[in-house]
Design an enzyme around this catalytic site. Structure first.
Site, PDB file in Angstrom:
ATOM      1  N   LYS A 122     -15.448 -46.026  29.653  1.00 21.60           N
ATOM      2  CA  LYS A 122     -15.541 -44.631  30.084  1.00 21.60           C
ATOM      3  C   LYS A 122     -14.300 -43.856  29.639  1.00 21.60           C
ATOM      4  CE  LYS A 122     -15.731 -46.375  34.110  1.00 21.60           C
ATOM      5  NZ  LYS A 122     -15.729 -46.560  35.580  1.00 21.60           N
ATOM      6  N   THR A 164     -12.960 -35.549  42.266  1.00 22.57           N
ATOM      7  CA  THR A 164     -13.354 -36.629  41.360  1.00 22.57           C
ATOM      8  C   THR A 164     -13.278 -38.000  42.007  1.00 22.57           C
ATOM      9  OG1 THR A 164     -11.073 -36.781  40.563  1.00 22.57           O
ATOM     10  CG2 THR A 164     -12.558 -35.323  39.345  1.00 22.57           C
ATOM     11  N   GLY A 166     -14.137 -41.344  43.478  1.00 20.74           N
ATOM     12  CA  GLY A 166     -15.309 -42.209  43.490  1.00 20.74           C
ATOM     13  C   GLY A 166     -16.242 -42.068  42.313  1.00 20.74           C
ATOM     14  N   THR A 167     -15.792 -41.410  41.243  1.00 23.25           N
ATOM     15  CA  THR A 167     -16.699 -41.195  40.117  1.00 23.25           C
ATOM     16  C   THR A 167     -17.123 -42.511  39.453  1.00 23.25           C
ATOM     17  OG1 THR A 167     -14.709 -40.752  38.812  1.00 23.25           O
ATOM     18  CG2 THR A 167     -15.984 -38.853  39.543  1.00 23.25           C
ATOM     19  N   GLY A 168     -16.164 -43.426  39.257  1.00 25.62           N
ATOM     20  CA  GLY A 168     -16.508 -44.687  38.597  1.00 25.62           C
ATOM     21  C   GLY A 168     -17.443 -45.534  39.434  1.00 25.62           C
ATOM     22  N   CYS A 169     -17.194 -45.603  40.733  1.00 22.23           N
ATOM     23  CA  CYS A 169     -18.072 -46.357  41.634  1.00 22.23           C
ATOM     24  C   CYS A 169     -19.464 -45.745  41.669  1.00 22.23           C
ATOM     25  CB  CYS A 169     -17.486 -46.380  43.044  1.00 22.23           C
ATOM     26  SG  CYS A 169     -15.878 -47.172  43.162  1.00 22.23           S
TER      27      CYS A 169
END
Length: 233
Positions: A122, A164, A166-169
């Protein structure tokens, strides 16, 4: 850290009673927990796993040491349908700096060699001067008895928002959900990116607690979170 017997009991309770179509793994606090999770999933014969090796937060904070990373590589990477890493995590896993999209292809190849069926790197951790972001997916399949490696870039614009957290989770969970719903891998990734992008856009005016707030996960079901003069959720 949670006691190992509690971690194992939670997995057993869900898999033996409800069952699962796919498992998504997020932050694991220690090498011992990594090994406990891997053993439990092998014992239950879980075949589809999305692994988000959470080692660096969006804020840059460290969330896991090198011992935990090495345990993930040894125990969970060979079991994973997909791993999703941000640039900092890819750098930690590979032991060298991943600085931008030009590095993604080689990094994905090297991570793929560690055992997973697919890798998503990412690009959201690029500095704010980059208004367009690139995520890079590489996966392998078997065609006519031969292994074929394919890749795809996903380009999208940065959403200007402080929310932003918690975007990856959220992205890895959304990918797992779309895979469980029957979408192929590249389509599941594309839909998950669009979901997170919409959550960031619709949650720009959220004000929840101190520091970066969350994206607005419920944007498909409830109206856009509104700015203060119009009321807040």
């Amino acid at each position: 850290d949670v006691d190992l017997d509690v971690v194992e009991a939670q997995i057993d309770a869900v898999l033996l009673d409800i069952g699962v179509d796919i498992v998504k793994i997020g932050m694991l606090a220690s090498p011992e927990i990594v090994r406990t999770v891997a053993q439990a999933l092998r014992r239950h014969g879980v075949k589809r796993i999305v692994l988000d090796p959470v080692l660096r937060a969006t804020s840059g904070a460290s969330l896991g040491g090198d011992d935990t990373a090495q345990a993930m590589i040894a125990e969970l990477f060979p079991m994973a349908t997909l791993i999703t890493t941000n640039m900092d995590e890819a750098s930690l896993l590979l032991g060298r700096d991943i600085l931008g999209p030009d590095d993604f292809k080689l990094a994905a190849q090297q991570l793929l060699e560690m055992g997973p069926q697919a890798v998503l790197i990412k690009g959201g951790h690029l500095d704010a001067s980059h208004t367009q972001l690139t995520d890079f997916l590489m996966w392998r399949t078997i065609e006519d008895g031969l292994e074929v490696v394919q890749s795809k870039e996903f380009k999208h614009y940065r959403v200007n928002t402080p929310n932003t957290h918690g975007t990856g989770c959220s992205l890895s969970s959304a990918i797992a959900t779309y895979l469980a719903d029957g979408h192929d891998l590249s389509h599941a990734v594309a839909k998950a990116i669009a979901y997170v992008e919409a959550g960031l856009e619709k949650g720009r005016f959220l004000s929840i607690g101190e520091g970066p707030g969350p994206l607005w996960h419920m944007h498909d079901f409830y109206p856009t979170a509104l700015p203060e003069e119009e009321g807040k959720y």
